[in-house]
Design an enzyme around this catalytic site. Structure first.
Site, PDB file in Angstrom:
ATOM      1  N   CYS A  76     133.726  96.927 -12.355  1.00  0.00           N
ATOM      2  CA  CYS A  76     133.371  96.057 -11.229  1.00  0.00           C
ATOM      3  C   CYS A  76     132.107  95.335 -11.656  1.00  0.00           C
ATOM      4  O   CYS A  76     131.172  95.978 -12.176  1.00  0.00           O
ATOM      5  CB  CYS A  76     133.111  96.888  -9.973  1.00  0.00           C
ATOM      6  SG  CYS A  76     132.332  95.965  -8.625  1.00  0.00           S
ATOM      7  N   CYS A 123     135.415  88.923 -11.099  1.00  0.00           N
ATOM      8  CA  CYS A 123     135.637  89.970 -10.101  1.00  0.00           C
ATOM      9  C   CYS A 123     136.935  90.679 -10.463  1.00  0.00           C
ATOM     10  O   CYS A 123     138.009  90.065 -10.447  1.00  0.00           O
ATOM     11  CB  CYS A 123     135.739  89.311  -8.718  1.00  0.00           C
ATOM     12  SG  CYS A 123     136.062  90.468  -7.378  1.00  0.00           S
TER      13      CYS A 123
HETATM   14  N1  DGL Z   1     132.444  92.558  -8.042  1.00  0.00           N
HETATM   15  C1  DGL Z   1     133.766  92.884  -7.682  1.00  0.00           C
HETATM   16  C2  DGL Z   1     134.606  93.428  -8.816  1.00  0.00           C
HETATM   17  O1  DGL Z   1     134.347  93.165  -9.969  1.00  0.00           O
HETATM   18  C3  DGL Z   1     134.104  93.539  -6.385  1.00  0.00           C
HETATM   19  C4  DGL Z   1     133.091  93.948  -5.412  1.00  0.00           C
HETATM   20  C5  DGL Z   1     133.614  94.086  -3.990  1.00  0.00           C
HETATM   21  O2  DGL Z   1     134.160  95.132  -3.611  1.00  0.00           O
HETATM   22  O3  DGL Z   1     133.450  93.121  -3.256  1.00  0.00           O
HETATM   23  O4  DGL Z   1     135.577  94.095  -8.589  1.00  0.00           O
END
Ligand code: DGL
Length: 258
Positions: free
Chosen positions: A187, A74
């Protein structure tokens, strides 16, 4: 630490499953425990303090499970928490940041025009500003927050072609896309949209994500620490989620097998 101890991988929700897919390809012998915090998703519109608190709670769970390494799958949790997590826990913690270097290096010295698509929190945090400052003297870099792309995955709407294309057009129609050399998917949820981005962007625009680099980095780190699972171990993935509903359990499995 046992070689066949699991690797803990986490994200705010389902996005990090795209990283798990890559780790499986790179390291099929490893046991992976994935934790998606879908009950608290999205992280990208929260404060850094909230995301830090949630990240610490997940890492505590992993420590209690005896994981041998942790992957923060993340970009948002990385921005908010990786420094504090590394200062607190004594085990390898692999993190993610938008693959801007890869995008700029493609130019081999020619200035690049790059859009970084990520969450609002990632794009506003100091970590990303520092990364951007390394490349912005010689390249043109645009920050494009795309929070709805997280919600669409969490709400199982990824197969809704019209909704997805409408949402992408809303974010990207303001650019002269023919002048863009690459779009960085900063993301992990956005990696599931690769085919849609391909449909949106001219064939000359590259689509770049950091998943493969992250899996390779994890492999190299475990290899150099002598912690890779034995080659006769049959790897596995266990999916856990803070949203324990049947709907979410089925959706997580669907994303893993997509
Ligand atoms: N999947 C996450 C990232 O790589 C974030 C997604 C969210 O906003 O929860 O930043």
């Amino acid at each position: 630490m046992a070689l066949n101890a699991p690797i803990g991988v986490f994200d705010s929700g389902l996005g990090g499953i795209s990283v798990v897919q890559e780790i499986r390809r790179e390291m099929p012998n490893e046991h992976i425990v994935y934790f998606g915090d879908s009950a608290n998703a999205p992280y990208g519109t929260k404060t850094p303090e909230e995301v830090r608190r949630l990240s610490f709670a997940i890492v505590e769970r992993f420590i209690n499970m005896g994981v041998k390494a942790i992957v923060i799958a993340c970009n948002t949790a990385t921005s908010a928490a990786v420094n504090d997590l590394r200062a607190t826990y004594d085990l390898p913690i692999i993190s993610m940041e938008p693959a801007l270097k890869v995008a700029c290096d493609r130019g081999h010295g020619e200035p690049q025009h790059v859009i970084v698509a990520a969450t609002p929190l990632t794009l506003r945090e100091k970590k990303f500003t520092a990364l951007m400052n390394r490349f912005s003297a010689t390249n043109t870099i645009y920050r494009q927050p795309c929070p709805d792309l997280v919600e669409i995955v969490e709400h199982d709407q990824l197969e809704d072609h019209d909704l997805v294309m409408r949402t992408l057009h809303g974010y990207f129609d303001g650019y002269d896309l023919n002048a863009i050399d690459s779009v960085v998917l900063g993301c992990t949820h956005f990696v599931f949209y690769r085919d849609y981005f391909r449909e949106l962007l001219p064939a000359t625009t590259a689509i770049i994500d950091g998943n493969e680099g992250t899996a390779r980095h994890l492999h190299d780190l475990l290899a150099s620490a002598g912690k890779l699972a034995s080659s006769d171990s049959e790897g596995s993935v266990t999916l856990k989620n803070s949203d324990t509903s049947e709907r979410m359990t089925a959706l997580a499995a669907k994303r893993l097998n997509s």
